[in-house]
Design a protein around this motif. Structure first.
Motif, PDB file in Angstrom:
ATOM      1  N   ILE A   1      41.240 -35.120 -13.122  1.00 45.28           N
ATOM      2  CA  ILE A   1      41.544 -35.939 -14.297  1.00 45.28           C
ATOM      3  C   ILE A   1      40.216 -36.452 -14.805  1.00 45.28           C
ATOM      4  CG2 ILE A   1      42.783 -37.964 -15.131  1.00 45.28           C
ATOM      5  CD1 ILE A   1      44.684 -37.596 -12.753  1.00 45.28           C
ATOM      6  N   PHE A   2      39.843 -36.046 -16.015  1.00 43.34           N
ATOM      7  CA  PHE A   2      38.466 -36.324 -16.448  1.00 43.34           C
ATOM      8  C   PHE A   2      38.390 -36.979 -17.816  1.00 43.34           C
ATOM      9  CE2 PHE A   2      38.539 -32.646 -19.208  1.00 43.34           C
ATOM     10  CZ  PHE A   2      39.419 -31.793 -18.578  1.00 43.34           C
ATOM     11  N   SER A   3      39.444 -37.654 -18.182  1.00 44.05           N
ATOM     12  CA  SER A   3      39.436 -38.344 -19.470  1.00 44.05           C
ATOM     13  C   SER A   3      38.291 -39.360 -19.531  1.00 44.05           C
ATOM     14  CB  SER A   3      40.777 -39.051 -19.644  1.00 44.05           C
ATOM     15  OG  SER A   3      41.062 -39.224 -20.985  1.00 44.05           O
ATOM     16  N   ARG A   4      38.193 -40.117 -18.450  1.00 43.75           N
ATOM     17  CA  ARG A   4      37.151 -41.148 -18.393  1.00 43.75           C
ATOM     18  C   ARG A   4      35.758 -40.517 -18.468  1.00 43.75           C
ATOM     19  NH1 ARG A   4      34.743 -43.296 -13.557  1.00 43.75           N
ATOM     20  NH2 ARG A   4      36.347 -42.219 -12.362  1.00 43.75           N
TER      21      ARG A   4
ATOM     22  N   ARG B   1      34.810 -39.485 -21.904  1.00 42.01           N
ATOM     23  CA  ARG B   1      34.488 -40.641 -22.728  1.00 42.01           C
ATOM     24  C   ARG B   1      33.116 -41.201 -22.376  1.00 42.01           C
ATOM     25  NH1 ARG B   1      39.309 -43.674 -22.107  1.00 42.01           N
ATOM     26  NH2 ARG B   1      40.195 -41.647 -22.561  1.00 42.01           N
TER      27      ARG B   1
ATOM     28  N   MET C   1      37.565 -38.770 -28.501  1.00 40.44           N
ATOM     29  CA  MET C   1      38.850 -38.699 -29.183  1.00 40.44           C
ATOM     30  C   MET C   1      38.840 -37.565 -30.194  1.00 40.44           C
ATOM     31  SD  MET C   1      40.465 -42.278 -29.209  1.00 40.44           S
ATOM     32  CE  MET C   1      39.964 -43.037 -30.737  1.00 40.44           C
TER      33      MET C   1
ATOM     34  N   TRP D   1      43.617 -26.492 -23.161  1.00 38.92           N
ATOM     35  CA  TRP D   1      44.175 -27.227 -22.025  1.00 38.92           C
ATOM     36  C   TRP D   1      43.216 -28.261 -21.458  1.00 38.92           C
ATOM     37  CZ3 TRP D   1      47.035 -22.733 -19.037  1.00 38.92           C
ATOM     38  CH2 TRP D   1      48.181 -22.392 -19.776  1.00 38.92           C
TER      39      TRP D   1
ATOM     40  N   LYS E   1      41.454 -30.589 -24.679  1.00 41.53           N
ATOM     41  CA  LYS E   1      42.501 -31.267 -25.456  1.00 41.53           C
ATOM     42  C   LYS E   1      43.281 -32.264 -24.599  1.00 41.53           C
ATOM     43  CE  LYS E   1      46.395 -30.089 -28.467  1.00 41.53           C
ATOM     44  NZ  LYS E   1      45.960 -30.821 -29.649  1.00 41.53           N
ATOM     45  N   LEU E   2      43.608 -31.870 -23.372  1.00 42.46           N
ATOM     46  CA  LEU E   2      44.498 -32.712 -22.567  1.00 42.46           C
ATOM     47  C   LEU E   2      43.748 -33.553 -21.536  1.00 42.46           C
ATOM     48  CD1 LEU E   2      47.319 -30.071 -22.011  1.00 42.46           C
ATOM     49  CD2 LEU E   2      47.204 -31.826 -23.758  1.00 42.46           C
ATOM     50  N   THR E   3      42.526 -33.199 -21.262  1.00 41.06           N
ATOM     51  CA  THR E   3      41.619 -33.929 -20.369  1.00 41.06           C
ATOM     52  C   THR E   3      42.127 -34.134 -18.944  1.00 41.06           C
ATOM     53  OG1 THR E   3      42.391 -36.118 -21.098  1.00 41.06           O
ATOM     54  CG2 THR E   3      40.540 -35.164 -22.279  1.00 41.06           C
ATOM     55  N   TYR E   4      42.987 -33.245 -18.460  1.00 38.33           N
ATOM     56  CA  TYR E   4      43.303 -33.245 -17.039  1.00 38.33           C
ATOM     57  C   TYR E   4      43.736 -31.828 -16.673  1.00 38.33           C
ATOM     58  CZ  TYR E   4      48.304 -32.818 -17.844  1.00 38.33           C
ATOM     59  OH  TYR E   4      49.532 -32.350 -18.214  1.00 38.33           O
TER      60      TYR E   4
END
Lengths: 416, 295, 332
Positions: C148-151, C154, C163, C237, C240-243
């Motif tokens: 999970i790499f959303s953070r 950012r 974003m 994938w 766009k979805l960040t995981y």
């Protein structure tokens, strides 16, 4: 000249279009709409159906009993719109955007499961929409820095905290603990949490192994487990694997003092499928029919009470789904998320995302689901879980003592 | 200690493998005769599981007695799917029949979801257990194994001792030759497709005797994948090869668990799956005719 | 045989379709995610068709290339976001995705491409499943926990950029992959690769006897198709979805979607996958809205009916009809 006039006209028109709604925010608001891309087919369909039933029950309560959402002295009806995301990540984003842009919903809800919740987050963050998480238990969601996610389900790492405390309370000498669980991010976060808690309480982890998702036979894993001679087994992950685990423990005559399974054991289907084999099996649950949260209890704890009482909720749920069905925790937590939203909107006096998010941060209340409070990241920290046990074909709440509906049977009955 | 555990696992593996083998015979039969891979295979196993569950819960029929009903339902389903879809795709590209069988599976899954909801169900039929000390074998499992072996033998006899069975074998050898001999090849196709589906639905009944819980509309997927590995072990086109493929698969899956468990840092259960798919590739490369037959 | 620019005229309707889609998306940003989903299906169909349509080989484990491409991007962002590379992590992610899918396709190609027909299809399923369980069993890249790499995204590029990357640039990349796949398909069709593969599709043994190096061209098409899939996974994938969870990205079901798209439009045609993708994507989207929960029950019989009634797919049929008309030179 002509073009100039045209562009000025366009400018004015745009200004009107953009400015008009913001001039009369509350007065123009006829309905407050929650949009939801939920899983109605695919692997999470069962949980999705429950969640939608729970949400519809809560919305019905808000509109009929509560009289609508109260903002600035007006009572605005609440609306709910959902689509089927088929338990699939790529459908979540497009359906969410449709809800936000075409259907002009005011708030969004995440689909069941941590993965699908994560899939939608970039879109809701982009539009600055509140994103109510009713079924994504992963702690990692809240380490990502999302600003608009608000969780109602408790975080995975806390699932077995109560169970382990209960064992300590009943049997200070119990020591040998085995963990056998599904290899998924959710089950891992639950079991890592359980392991940390267990060590703190002086248990010894004698076995810790996973099995893959969609497993059909657990025999090799369980004979391995048997060899480690555990007293307590914590495990599970989903629905069918939990049933399988229980059945095959019985097949191999592996008898332990306590067996607790996440997800599976808290559903009515578990007892129906396993019959007498389910006797004495436990599971941590976010909510269970029979918990004793009431307006009086809220008053005692000096918390505001919001929403229907338990039996009222169950009736509304039956009406919404059209089935003689006792809701399970997926329904309850989704309904509680709606109640929290109503409370936050009323507190903020607005449907503006940032104001509502701020109100969520300050919110603390009790409903039939229990207490509700989030931390700065949006993670649920106020909700405590209960432990249920199958006794004579029914689920009884056995822990915590304050909410119990029956005494725990410990050690559990042996498999014959 | 390890050896006791290993021998227990291997015994369990053989028993389970027999049922898996039975569950793959239909796939191999259909591939052998029609050269169609039934990608929706698992869905038919799921149908069998619901047949056993429903008959037991509503009419109190003991699961072994559900076998004839399952055979009839399966053969009827087979005929319907054959004449409505499969028949017209036999001459077409691989793609078409793969997608068609997959879609048949999806139809069954979705219909069952409407009929039974997606809740995981189960039934409880206790027959007692055989305790061997190093492992425990419930009688229901032994019965499922015996039933599988019996069906395997019956199929063998049917193929080798009856006219109808021999006609079908002719079609496997050569369409043209069979046609010349006056065999109605189209009918043989229909018959073998429907027998294949019938066997698969029956195997679903036997599998519930092994594992009577967790029955849900989407349970078939993992069986489809297992069946591919087993079918390849048995030579893909041979139904009784599939039976032995099942035995080997059961042994390897259960045996390799104990070995992988000795290596720290691995998740042994997932590794057994990796191992079985790796084995599939190796066999396809080295012995595409399966383990039994010589090249 | 056509020569010169005329041979490449069929790219015009493709370009026009993508331009139109993009245009709609820009004018009506409300529907951008829908457009993005359609673009994803277009790219998936085009990339799958590049190998499958030309050779007739059904790679049932095709989704493995999307999966490993997703990991390429995920690993790059997850591990390099704090190195001050800024937007560079995305570029490195794309390169990694291409390298990973190239590597996997070479390995698969060496093994599975020796097989034909159903054996090939089953072998590729085995590769996809085997690879997934290797990741989970040996705990490679966090195993079943996924990344999970959303953070991290950012932190690496800033909140606003992250974003924009997830909700706009990832989709633009998908369009890029789709268009690239179309161009490559046409180039291959008009060159030696295409002719050799046409011979192979008709009769592989005869082609061999005639001295065509069948294996070489098969591998070229296979690798190209795999790399496109890797890039698609990395953008649609990962970015766009960040995981990424292994169970999510190695799901056979996406291969089935690719097959449906290609079959709806017509295997081996250039326009077919686009048509198939738009029909399939739009139908799926509206069914999810109109009849939530019943999409698959409606879809499955319709698909069977279509394969039985139109075995060449819609564009295949159109191509036959229009072969000698002025429109014919645009439609292949």
């Amino acid at each position: 000249m002509k073009t100039n006039r045209l562009s000025i006209g366009l400018l004015i028109l745009t200004a009107l279009l953009c400015g008009f709604p913001s001039l009369l925010p509350a007065a123009a608001l006829k309905r407050i709409v929650i949009g939801h891309p939920e899983a109605l087919s695919g692997q999470y369909a069962k949980a999705g159906e429950q969640a939608i039933g729970g949400i519809q029950a809560a919305v019905e309560w808000v509109n009929t009993v509560h009289g609508g959402v109260r903002i600035e002295g007006r009572q605005i009806p609440l609306d709910y719109k959902f689509y089927d995301c088929e338990s699939r990540k790529e459908s979540v984003t497009s359906l969410l955007e449709r809800l936000i842009t075409s259907d002009k919903v005011h708030f969004t809800m995440a689909p069941y499961s941590s993965g699908l919740t994560l899939a939608g987050a970039p879109v809701t963050e982009k539009y600055g929409m509140i994103y109510l998480n009713h079924g994504g238990a992963s702690d990692k969601i809240f380490e990502q820095g999302f600003e608009y996610i608000v969780q109602t389900i408790g975080p995975g790492s806390q699932y077995h905290a109560g169970t382990l405390e209960m064992i300590r309370h009943l049997d200070p000498k119990a020591k040998r603990l085995a963990l056998a669980y599904e290899d998924s991010e959710f089950a891992r976060s639950v079991m890592d949490g359980a392991e940390a808690k267990a060590k703190q309480l002086g248990f010894q982890i004698v076995f810790k192994r996973t099995y893959p998702q969609a497993v059909a036979d657990l025999t090799p894993l369980l004979s391995d487990l048997k060899a480690s001679n555990p007293e307590i087994v914590l495990g599970g992950g989903h629905f069918q694997d939990g049933q399988l685990l229980n059945k095959q423990l019985a097949d191999l005559k592996i008898n332990v003092k306590l067996l607790s399974l996440i997800a599976a054991a808290t559903l009515p289907a578990f007892g129906n499928a396993l019959g007498p084999l389910a006797e004495g099996v436990m599971g941590p649950s976010h909510w269970e029919y029979g918990v004793t949260f009431s307006p009086e209890a809220a008053q005692k704890n000096e918390l505001p009470w919001i929403g229907p009482e338990q039996d009222e909720f169950v009736n509304l749920f039956k009406k919404a789904t059209g089935q003689e069905l006792i809701p399970d925790y997926h329904a309850a937590e989704a309904a509680a998320a709606v109640l929290a939203l109503v409370a936050a909107v009323e507190k903020a006096g607005s449907v503006d995302s940032d104001l509502v998010r701020k109100a969520f941060g300050e919110l603390e209340f009790m409903s039939f689901y229990g207490t509700w409070k989030i931390d700065a990241t949006g993670k649920q920290v106020g909700h405590d879980m209960v432990d249920v046990q199958w006794q004579q074909g029914e689920r009884k709440i056995v822990w915590p003592l304050a909410t119990k509906t029956a005494d725990v049977v410990y050690p559990k009955p042996r498999f014959k | 200690m390890i050896f006791e555990q290993l021998s227990g696992n291997l015994l369990q593996g053989v028993i389970l493998g027999g049922v898996y083998g039975m569950a793959t015979m239909g796939l191999s039969l259909i591939f052998g005769v029609l050269k169609v891979v039934n990608v929706g295979h698992g869905a038919f196993i799921m149908v069998g599981a619901y047949v056993a569950l429903t008959l037991f819960q509503t009419f109190g029929v003991a699961p072994p007695l559900a076998v004839p009903a399952a055979m009839v339902i399966g053969m009827a389903l087979g005929m319907v799917f054959y004449y409505s879809a499969i028949r017209k795709l036999l001459k077409g590209p691989e793609l078409a029949s793969l997608l068609a069988t997959f879609s048949c599976g999806v139809i069954l899954e979705e219909v069952c979801k409407q009929l039974f909801t997606s809740e995981a169900r189960g039934y409880n039929w206790e027959l007692g257990k055989l305790d061997l000390g190093f492992t425990v074998l419930p009688h229901a499992k032994l019965l499922a194994f015996g039933g599988s072996a019996l069906i395997g033998i019956l199929l063998y006899l049917w193929f080798h001792k009856t006219r109808a069975g021999m006609a079908m074998r002719c079609v496997v050898e050569s369409d043209e030759g069979a046609r010349v001999c006056g065999i109605d090849v189209d009918w043989e196709y229909a018959l073998s497709f429907s027998i294949g589906i019938g066997l698969t639905v029956v195997s679903g009944v036997l599998l519930t005797m092994f594992i009577p819980v967790g029955i849900n509309p989407y349970m078939g997927g993992s069986y489809t994948l297992k069946a591919f590995v087993i079918a390849v072990l048995g030579g893909l086109a041979s139904p009784y090869g599939a039976f032995f493929g099942g035995l080997v698969f059961g042994l390897i899956e259960n045996g390799s668990y104990t070995l992988f468990a000795q290596i720290p840092g691995l998740e042994p259960f997932a590794m057994t799956r990796f191992f079985s798919f790796a084995m599939l590739l190796v066999i396809l490369l080295l012995r595409p005719t399966g383990l039994l037959k010589a090249k | 045989m056509m020569n010169g620019y005329r041979a490449y005229l069929p790219i015009l309707p493709v370009a026009a379709t993508y331009a139109l889609l993009l245009g709609i998306g820009v004018v009506s940003p409300d529907h951008w995610q829908l457009i993005a989903q359609l673009a994803f299906y277009c790219a998936l169909g085009q990339a799958f068709n590049l190998f499958m349509g030309m050779t007739g080989y059904v790679d049932f484990g095709y989704v493995a290339f999307l999966g490993i491409g997703t990991y390429g991007m995920a690993v790059s962002i997850y591990t390099l976001s704090d190195k001050g590379l800024g937007i560079g992590v995305v570029l490195i992610g794309l390169v990694l995705a291409a390298i990973f899918s190239l590597g996997l396709s070479l390995a698969v190609g060496a093994v599975a491409l020796r097989l034909r027909g159903a054996y090939f299809a089953i072998a590729t399923i085995g590769v996809n499943e085997g690879f997934r369980y290797l990741l989970e069993g040996a705990r490679i890249w966090n195993g079943a926990d996924g990344i999970i790499f959303s953070r991290h995204l950012r932190q690496g590029v800033g909140r606003q950029t992250a974003m924009a990357l997830s909700t706009w640039w990832a989709d633009i990349l998908v369009f890029g992959v789709a268009f690239l796949a179309a161009v490559l398909t046409l180039v291959y069709m008009r060159n030696k690769v295409g002719y050799a593969l046409l011979a192979l599709r008709e009769d592989e043994d005869a082609a061999k006897v005639m001295g065509i190096n069948v294996t070489r061209y098969k591998i070229i098409a296979f690798i190209t198709s795999a790399i496109l899939a890797g890039l698609l996974g990395a953008s649609a994938w990962a970015l766009k979805l960040t995981y990424v969870y292994p169970s999510d990205v190695f799901a056979i079901h996406y291969t089935v979607e690719a097959i449906i798209i290609v079959l709806l439009g017509g295997a081996g045609t250039l326009l077919g996958p686009i048509f198939g993708a738009l029909t399939y994507g739009a139908a799926k989207y509206f069914l999810a809205i109109v009849l939530p929960g019943f999409q698959l029950l409606i879809f499955a019989p319709v698909i069977i009916a279509i394969i039985v009634l139109f075995p060449d797919g819609t564009v295949g049929l159109l191509k036959k009809r229009l072969r000698d008309t002025p429109l014919g030179k645009f439609i292949i």
